[in-house]
Motif scaffolding. Structure first.
Motif, PDB file in Angstrom:
ATOM      1  N   MET A   1      19.245  -5.480  54.238  1.00 21.57           N
ATOM      2  CA  MET A   1      20.841  -5.114  53.600  1.00 21.57           C
ATOM      3  C   MET A   1      20.400  -6.018  51.919  1.00 21.57           C
ATOM      4  SD  MET A   1      24.623  -5.695  54.702  1.00 21.57           S
ATOM      5  CE  MET A   1      24.268  -4.764  56.116  1.00 21.57           C
ATOM      6  N   PRO A   2      20.366  -5.365  50.553  1.00 21.75           N
ATOM      7  CA  PRO A   2      20.219  -6.428  49.518  1.00 21.75           C
ATOM      8  C   PRO A   2      21.686  -6.803  49.458  1.00 21.75           C
ATOM      9  CG  PRO A   2      21.381  -4.143  48.767  1.00 21.75           C
ATOM     10  CD  PRO A   2      21.156  -4.321  50.620  1.00 21.75           C
ATOM     11  N   VAL A   3      21.743  -8.140  50.327  1.00 21.13           N
ATOM     12  CA  VAL A   3      22.858  -8.760  50.036  1.00 21.13           C
ATOM     13  C   VAL A   3      22.617  -9.942  50.148  1.00 21.13           C
ATOM     14  CG1 VAL A   3      24.966  -9.748  50.958  1.00 21.13           C
ATOM     15  CG2 VAL A   3      24.824  -7.576  51.041  1.00 21.13           C
ATOM     16  N   LEU A   4      22.854 -10.690  48.930  1.00 19.22           N
ATOM     17  CA  LEU A   4      22.892 -12.239  49.123  1.00 19.22           C
ATOM     18  C   LEU A   4      24.171 -13.251  48.625  1.00 19.22           C
ATOM     19  CD1 LEU A   4      20.958 -14.847  48.321  1.00 19.22           C
ATOM     20  CD2 LEU A   4      20.622 -14.667  46.325  1.00 19.22           C
ATOM     21  N   ALA A  25      19.938 -11.990  35.555  1.00 18.12           N
ATOM     22  CA  ALA A  25      18.093 -11.773  35.568  1.00 18.12           C
ATOM     23  C   ALA A  25      18.586  -9.838  36.421  1.00 18.12           C
ATOM     24  CB  ALA A  25      18.133 -12.351  36.199  1.00 18.12           C
ATOM     25  N   ALA A  26      19.212  -9.739  37.664  1.00 18.35           N
ATOM     26  CA  ALA A  26      18.559  -8.706  38.495  1.00 18.35           C
ATOM     27  C   ALA A  26      19.150  -6.994  37.805  1.00 18.35           C
ATOM     28  CB  ALA A  26      19.903  -9.135  39.362  1.00 18.35           C
ATOM     29  N   LEU A  27      20.303  -7.227  36.751  1.00 22.27           N
ATOM     30  CA  LEU A  27      20.428  -6.125  35.609  1.00 22.27           C
ATOM     31  C   LEU A  27      19.502  -6.080  34.849  1.00 22.27           C
ATOM     32  CD1 LEU A  27      24.368  -6.959  34.768  1.00 22.27           C
ATOM     33  CD2 LEU A  27      23.980  -4.923  36.174  1.00 22.27           C
ATOM     34  N   ALA A  28      18.630  -7.570  33.920  1.00 23.85           N
ATOM     35  CA  ALA A  28      17.872  -7.790  33.148  1.00 23.85           C
ATOM     36  C   ALA A  28      16.121  -6.945  34.102  1.00 23.85           C
ATOM     37  CB  ALA A  28      17.524  -8.564  32.838  1.00 23.85           C
ATOM     38  N   GLY A  29      15.869  -6.698  35.162  1.00 22.46           N
ATOM     39  CA  GLY A  29      15.045  -5.824  35.614  1.00 22.46           C
ATOM     40  C   GLY A  29      14.783  -4.343  36.415  1.00 22.46           C
ATOM     41  N   GLY A  30      16.384  -3.826  36.308  1.00 21.50           N
ATOM     42  CA  GLY A  30      16.724  -3.331  36.412  1.00 21.50           C
ATOM     43  C   GLY A  30      17.249  -2.278  36.979  1.00 21.50           C
ATOM     44  N   ARG A  31      17.924  -3.237  38.430  1.00 22.37           N
ATOM     45  CA  ARG A  31      18.881  -3.227  39.783  1.00 22.37           C
ATOM     46  C   ARG A  31      20.030  -3.411  38.946  1.00 22.37           C
ATOM     47  NH1 ARG A  31      17.319  -7.024  43.958  1.00 22.37           N
ATOM     48  NH2 ARG A  31      16.722  -8.449  42.925  1.00 22.37           N
ATOM     49  N   THR A  32      21.318  -2.965  40.209  1.00 21.63           N
ATOM     50  CA  THR A  32      22.682  -2.695  39.825  1.00 21.63           C
ATOM     51  C   THR A  32      22.924  -3.369  40.655  1.00 21.63           C
ATOM     52  OG1 THR A  32      22.128  -0.809  41.754  1.00 21.63           O
ATOM     53  CG2 THR A  32      22.573   0.343  39.964  1.00 21.63           C
ATOM     54  N   VAL A  33      23.987  -4.250  41.058  1.00 19.57           N
ATOM     55  CA  VAL A  33      24.681  -5.426  40.783  1.00 19.57           C
ATOM     56  C   VAL A  33      26.316  -4.945  41.843  1.00 19.57           C
ATOM     57  CG1 VAL A  33      24.928  -7.840  40.835  1.00 19.57           C
ATOM     58  CG2 VAL A  33      23.229  -6.849  39.673  1.00 19.57           C
ATOM     59  N   ALA A  34      26.590  -5.984  42.422  1.00 19.65           N
ATOM     60  CA  ALA A  34      27.919  -5.859  42.666  1.00 19.65           C
ATOM     61  C   ALA A  34      28.671  -7.628  43.359  1.00 19.65           C
ATOM     62  CB  ALA A  34      28.282  -4.945  43.777  1.00 19.65           C
ATOM     63  N   ASN A  60      27.256  -5.336  33.464  1.00 22.47           N
ATOM     64  CA  ASN A  60      27.584  -4.011  33.674  1.00 22.47           C
ATOM     65  C   ASN A  60      27.895  -4.338  35.752  1.00 22.47           C
ATOM     66  OD1 ASN A  60      28.855  -1.711  34.412  1.00 22.47           O
ATOM     67  ND2 ASN A  60      26.712  -0.390  34.065  1.00 22.47           N
ATOM     68  N   VAL A  61      28.146  -5.286  35.727  1.00 23.42           N
ATOM     69  CA  VAL A  61      28.312  -5.224  37.602  1.00 23.42           C
ATOM     70  C   VAL A  61      29.820  -4.959  38.295  1.00 23.42           C
ATOM     71  CG1 VAL A  61      26.935  -7.287  37.514  1.00 23.42           C
ATOM     72  CG2 VAL A  61      29.375  -7.584  37.251  1.00 23.42           C
ATOM     73  N   GLU A 102      25.600   1.089  47.773  1.00 26.21           N
ATOM     74  CA  GLU A 102      26.424   1.897  46.571  1.00 26.21           C
ATOM     75  C   GLU A 102      25.636   0.899  45.543  1.00 26.21           C
ATOM     76  OE1 GLU A 102      30.230   1.405  46.907  1.00 26.21           O
ATOM     77  OE2 GLU A 102      30.504   3.240  48.107  1.00 26.21           O
ATOM     78  N   HIS A 103      24.737  -0.460  45.827  1.00 22.92           N
ATOM     79  CA  HIS A 103      24.333  -1.471  44.757  1.00 22.92           C
ATOM     80  C   HIS A 103      23.183  -1.247  45.537  1.00 22.92           C
ATOM     81  CE1 HIS A 103      28.769  -1.151  43.801  1.00 22.92           C
ATOM     82  NE2 HIS A 103      28.998  -1.566  42.422  1.00 22.92           N
ATOM     83  N   ASP A 104      21.732  -1.680  44.106  1.00 26.81           N
ATOM     84  CA  ASP A 104      20.515  -2.327  44.185  1.00 26.81           C
ATOM     85  C   ASP A 104      20.806  -4.026  44.890  1.00 26.81           C
ATOM     86  OD1 ASP A 104      19.273  -0.249  44.218  1.00 26.81           O
ATOM     87  OD2 ASP A 104      19.589  -1.017  41.897  1.00 26.81           O
ATOM     88  N   LEU A 105      22.389  -4.383  44.838  1.00 30.71           N
ATOM     89  CA  LEU A 105      22.296  -5.942  45.147  1.00 30.71           C
ATOM     90  C   LEU A 105      23.523  -6.417  44.808  1.00 30.71           C
ATOM     91  CD1 LEU A 105      20.974  -8.821  45.793  1.00 30.71           C
ATOM     92  CD2 LEU A 105      21.124  -9.420  43.653  1.00 30.71           C
TER      93      LEU A 105
END
Length: 238
Positions: A1-4, A25-34, A60-61, A102-105
């Motif tokens: 599960m992609p939770v931190l 940093a995660a957004l800059a790497g192309g991941r979707t974030v909540a 855009n989180v 619904e999100h990568d992270l």
């Protein structure tokens, strides 16, 4: 599960700015974030809370809160004084798990330190992390006094069987004193976890564009950044 899960050694150590940096940093790497704020205290119903501040800085989180209470107190106390139902650890875990579909992270930011109580039964952010099986990133202060609270928090995480991937210094001073410089080596030693970043003091006052551009330079590769602990220690250590 992609939770931190992101906690701190106490209040005012830079959790929200670190959360924003990790998100950027995660957004800059192309991941979707909540970003999920487990319990927001000290803000009114129409005021921007910590999750909204993360979005302002990072971009855009998706932002969410489990609950908010008006007085700047521990969540359990704030809920009781407001005459409202407290936050329960399972509610935090359930909300984070839904966002993770619904999100990568998903970044779950706590309130205060790891064992700040959510409810009268003693539920905490640590309990929510255990329900999620999620790692817990620890935000620390740089200077004198940080070693004790950092070691205590690290011990509690390990006692509970929770993963501590590393530490991030939440506000690295422009002119670090001897204690801060020594702590670059001592923090990993007392916690048994690596330093994964150091966010400069005042970073939250940068423009959003400036913040997003700089954030990866404050964080190590496990957090999608380029920060190098050894090089930082060579520059700033005693």
């Amino acid at each position: 599960m992609p939770v931190l899960v992101i906690t701190g050694t106490g209040t005012e150590v830079g959790k929200t700015v670190v959360t924003a940096a990790v998100a950027a940093a995660a957004l800059a790497g192309g991941r979707t974030v909540a970003v999920l704020k487990a319990a927001q205290t000290g803000v009114g119903p129409d005021e921007a809370g910590d999750a909204r501040e993360v979005a302002r800085l990072a971009g855009n989180v998706t932002v969410a809160e489990v609950a908010r209470f008006p007085e700047p107190l521990a969540p359990g106390t704030a809920a009781r004084r407001a005459g409202r139902a407290p936050v329960r650890p399972w509610e935090v875990a359930e909300a984070a798990a839904k966002l993770a579909t619904e999100h990568d992270l998903v970044l779950v930011e706590g309130a205060g330190g790891l064992l700040v109580r959510f409810d009268a039964e003693g539920g905490t952010l640590a309990d929510a992390a255990a329900l999620l099986g999620a790692p817990v990133l620890l935000v620390t202060s740089a200077g004198l006094g940080t070693l004790n609270t950092t070691e205590l928090t690290a011990r509690e995480l390990r006692f509970r069987g929770l993963e501590l991937p590393g530490l991030v210094i939440g506000s690295w001073p422009g002119t670090p004193d001897l204690a801060a410089r020594c702590n670059l080596a001592d923090l990993p030693d007392v916690s048994g976890a690596p330093l994964l970043g150091a966010v400069p003091a005042g970073a939250g006052s940068l423009t959003p564009v400036g913040f997003r551009s700089a954030a990866p330079r404050w964080l190590a590769p496990p957090l999608d950044g380029t920060w190098d602990a050894a090089a930082f220690g060579d520059r700033h250590g005693p």
